[in-house]
Design an enzyme around this catalytic site. Structure first.
Site, short mmCIF file in Angstrom:
data_model
loop_
_atom_site.label_atom_id
_atom_site.label_comp_id
_atom_site.label_asym_id
_atom_site.label_seq_id
_atom_site.Cartn_x
_atom_site.Cartn_y
_atom_site.Cartn_z
N GLY A 14 -6.17 29.41 -43.67
CA GLY A 14 -4.85 28.77 -43.83
C GLY A 14 -3.84 29.70 -44.48
N GLY A 58 -7.28 22.08 -43.53
CA GLY A 58 -7.86 23.15 -44.35
C GLY A 58 -6.81 24.16 -44.74
N HIS A 60 -19.64 29.63 -29.70
CA HIS A 60 -19.18 30.55 -30.75
C HIS A 60 -20.34 30.68 -31.74
CE1 HIS A 60 -16.84 32.64 -33.71
NE2 HIS A 60 -16.98 31.68 -34.59
N ASP A 96 -13.94 36.07 -30.75
CA ASP A 96 -15.03 36.82 -30.09
C ASP A 96 -14.45 37.66 -28.95
OD1 ASP A 96 -17.09 35.21 -31.59
OD2 ASP A 96 -16.15 33.62 -30.44
N ASN A 147 -20.29 19.62 -41.81
CA ASN A 147 -18.91 19.59 -41.29
C ASN A 147 -18.65 18.55 -40.22
OD1 ASN A 147 -18.10 21.65 -42.97
ND2 ASN A 147 -18.40 23.27 -41.46
N1 NAI Z 1 -14.11 29.77 -34.69
C1 NAI Z 1 -13.96 30.93 -35.34
O1 NAI Z 1 -13.78 31.98 -34.70
C2 NAI Z 1 -13.98 30.99 -36.82
C3 NAI Z 1 -14.22 29.88 -37.57
N2 NAI Z 1 -14.25 29.92 -38.93
C4 NAI Z 1 -14.50 28.67 -39.64
O2 NAI Z 1 -13.27 28.14 -40.11
C5 NAI Z 1 -13.53 27.24 -41.19
C6 NAI Z 1 -12.57 27.51 -42.34
O3 NAI Z 1 -12.80 28.78 -42.87
P1 NAI Z 1 -12.08 29.28 -44.22
O4 NAI Z 1 -10.63 29.02 -44.17
O5 NAI Z 1 -12.56 30.65 -44.46
O6 NAI Z 1 -12.76 28.31 -45.27
P2 NAI Z 1 -12.26 27.90 -46.74
O7 NAI Z 1 -13.41 27.30 -47.44
O8 NAI Z 1 -11.52 29.03 -47.37
O9 NAI Z 1 -11.19 26.78 -46.39
C7 NAI Z 1 -11.57 25.56 -45.82
C8 NAI Z 1 -10.59 24.54 -46.34
O10 NAI Z 1 -10.84 23.32 -45.65
C9 NAI Z 1 -10.60 22.29 -46.58
N3 NAI Z 1 -11.24 21.05 -46.13
C10 NAI Z 1 -12.52 20.66 -46.27
N4 NAI Z 1 -12.69 19.44 -45.77
C11 NAI Z 1 -11.50 19.06 -45.28
C12 NAI Z 1 -11.04 17.88 -44.66
N5 NAI Z 1 -11.84 16.83 -44.43
N6 NAI Z 1 -9.74 17.82 -44.29
C13 NAI Z 1 -8.90 18.84 -44.53
N7 NAI Z 1 -9.28 19.98 -45.15
C14 NAI Z 1 -10.56 20.08 -45.50
C15 NAI Z 1 -11.17 22.82 -47.90
O11 NAI Z 1 -10.64 22.14 -49.01
C16 NAI Z 1 -10.73 24.28 -47.83
O12 NAI Z 1 -9.47 24.48 -48.47
C17 NAI Z 1 -15.00 27.45 -41.56
O13 NAI Z 1 -15.78 26.42 -40.98
C18 NAI Z 1 -15.33 28.79 -40.91
O14 NAI Z 1 -16.69 28.94 -40.66
C19 NAI Z 1 -14.02 31.09 -39.61
C20 NAI Z 1 -13.76 32.24 -38.90
C21 NAI Z 1 -13.75 32.28 -37.45
O1 OAA Z 2 -19.16 34.01 -38.84
C1 OAA Z 2 -18.65 33.04 -39.43
O2 OAA Z 2 -19.28 32.18 -40.04
C2 OAA Z 2 -17.16 32.90 -39.34
C3 OAA Z 2 -16.83 32.98 -37.91
O3 OAA Z 2 -16.99 32.05 -37.17
C4 OAA Z 2 -16.54 34.31 -37.37
O4 OAA Z 2 -16.18 35.23 -38.10
O5 OAA Z 2 -16.67 34.44 -36.16
#
Ligand code: NAI
Ligand code: OAA
Length: 329
Positions: free
Chosen positions: A18, A12, A188, A160, A106
């Protein structure tokens, strides 16, 4: 500087996390100023053009620690020889969704990536999952990588953990550096349990320092647990720079070790500790050293905590059963 670069795969890579994460890794925030890194970046085909632009910018930074960058859409190639894989690529939720609603969108990403890691990653691979729903996606990846020990997979609850430290610091008017032994238990998700009973502020018990059960139960816990939704509401997009920062914190501490007088929160495979169902990937207090982690043992769990931990674990068990039903594990 040592000469062999550490191969860090990021999925991603063209997404919003990223865009922050890559620069932080490349400048040495993950492995320090003396360890060169080779970035191996995975994206879906339509996003590769944008990723090329990001790579141009990475090169333009002339980071001394960046040994090279490879990009592509084939996980078998991008995970080849990877020492660390940060699985970020997944759809983010939008307003009104819970993270668990992303399971069917996902989950499938993590079956193929698990298999590719199994077949191509280096023997010392560590895998950190940020893409949501992170705990269950990590379970899917791990189950699809039977040759990689389950302890090598973790899901991100460090954001978190950092949010909990920040909220407590604000409440008590103390610097974040005085807060130790914070714990996030469980998923999470909105059911996570940020635990103040074992946290310390300047060496004293954090729950006692707050001295206000109503604030703890009705303000602190929901603020931390629903912070992601609050950020989506405010920014119109989910947290990105803070998520990248937490992804770095988690991977750095895993590989280089947690501080001697502290612990960190990481979602790791449960061995049944604290009554958490064995085999699910749930957040615990852990100490880390040289790429290994150990769950902190012997903490007393009171009735309030027991109810909160059990509720979050029940949700993880439901998510596990749902992905089993979908044939992903
Ligand atoms: N665990 C945590 O604390 C957090 C988790 N997240 C999660 O992180 C993930 C990414 O968030 P963002 O960067 O904001 O999303 P985004 O939509 O800006 O970027 C996601 C990227 O993943 C790519 N992608 C999709 N399928 C793919 C695959 N099979 N292989 C490689 N790349 C692929 C997309 O093309 C896109 O560029 C989301 O699921 C979000 O909910 C976000 C914030 C905190
Ligand atoms: O809330 C969301 O969907 C993104 C995330 O995981 C966070 O900010 O903790």
């Amino acid at each position: 500087m040592s000469t062999t670069p550490v191969k860090v795969a990021v999925t991603g890579a063209a997404g919003q996390i990223g865009y922050s994460l890559l620069f932080r890794i490349a400048c040495g925030d993950l492995l320090g100023p003396d360890t060169p890194v080779q970035l191996q970046l995975l994206e879906i085909e339509p996003a590769l053009k944008a990723l090329e632009g990001t790579v141009m910018e990475l090169n333009d930074c002339a980071f001394p620690t960046l040994a090279g960058v490879e990009i592509g859409s084939d996980p078998n190639k991008i995970f080849d020889g990877a020492n660390l894989a940060l699985l970020v690529g997944a759809r983010p939720r939008t307003k009104g969704m819970e993270r668990g609603d992303l399971l069917s969108a996902n989950g499938a990403i993590f079956t193929g990536q698990g298999k590719a890691l199994n077949d191509h990653a280096a023997d010392d691979i560590r895998v950190g999952v940020t893409g949501n729903p992170a705990n269950t996606n990590a379970l899917i990846a791990s189950t699809n990588a039977p040759d990689i020990p389950k302890e090598r997979f973790s899901a991100l609850t460090r954001l978190d953990h950092n949010r909990a430290i920040s909220q407590l610091s604000e409440k008590l008017g103390v610097p974040v550096t005085e807060i130790k032994k914070m714990t996030i238990w469980g998923n999470h998700s909105a059911t996570q349990f940020p635990d103040l009973f074992h946290a310390e502020v300047d060496g004293k018990n954090a729950y006692d320092a707050v001295g206000d059960q109503d604030w703890y139960a009705d303000t602190f816990i929901p603020t931390v647990a629903k912070r992601g939704a609050a950020i989506i509401e405010a920014r119109g997009a989910s947290s990105a720079a803070s998520a990248a920062s937490a992804t770095i914190d988690a991977a750095r501490d895993w590989l280089l070790g947690s501080a001697a007088d502290d612990w960190v929160s990481m979602a790791v495979v449960s061995d049944g500790s604290y009554g958490v169902a064995e085999g699910i990937i749930s957040s615990f207090p852990v100490v880390t050293k040289n790429g290994d982690w150990e769950i902190v043992q012997g903490l007393e769990i009171n009735d309030f905590s027991r109810g909160k931990i059990d509720a979050s674990v029940a949700e993880l068990v439901e998510e596990r059963d749902a992905v089993k039903e979908l044939g992903l594990i």
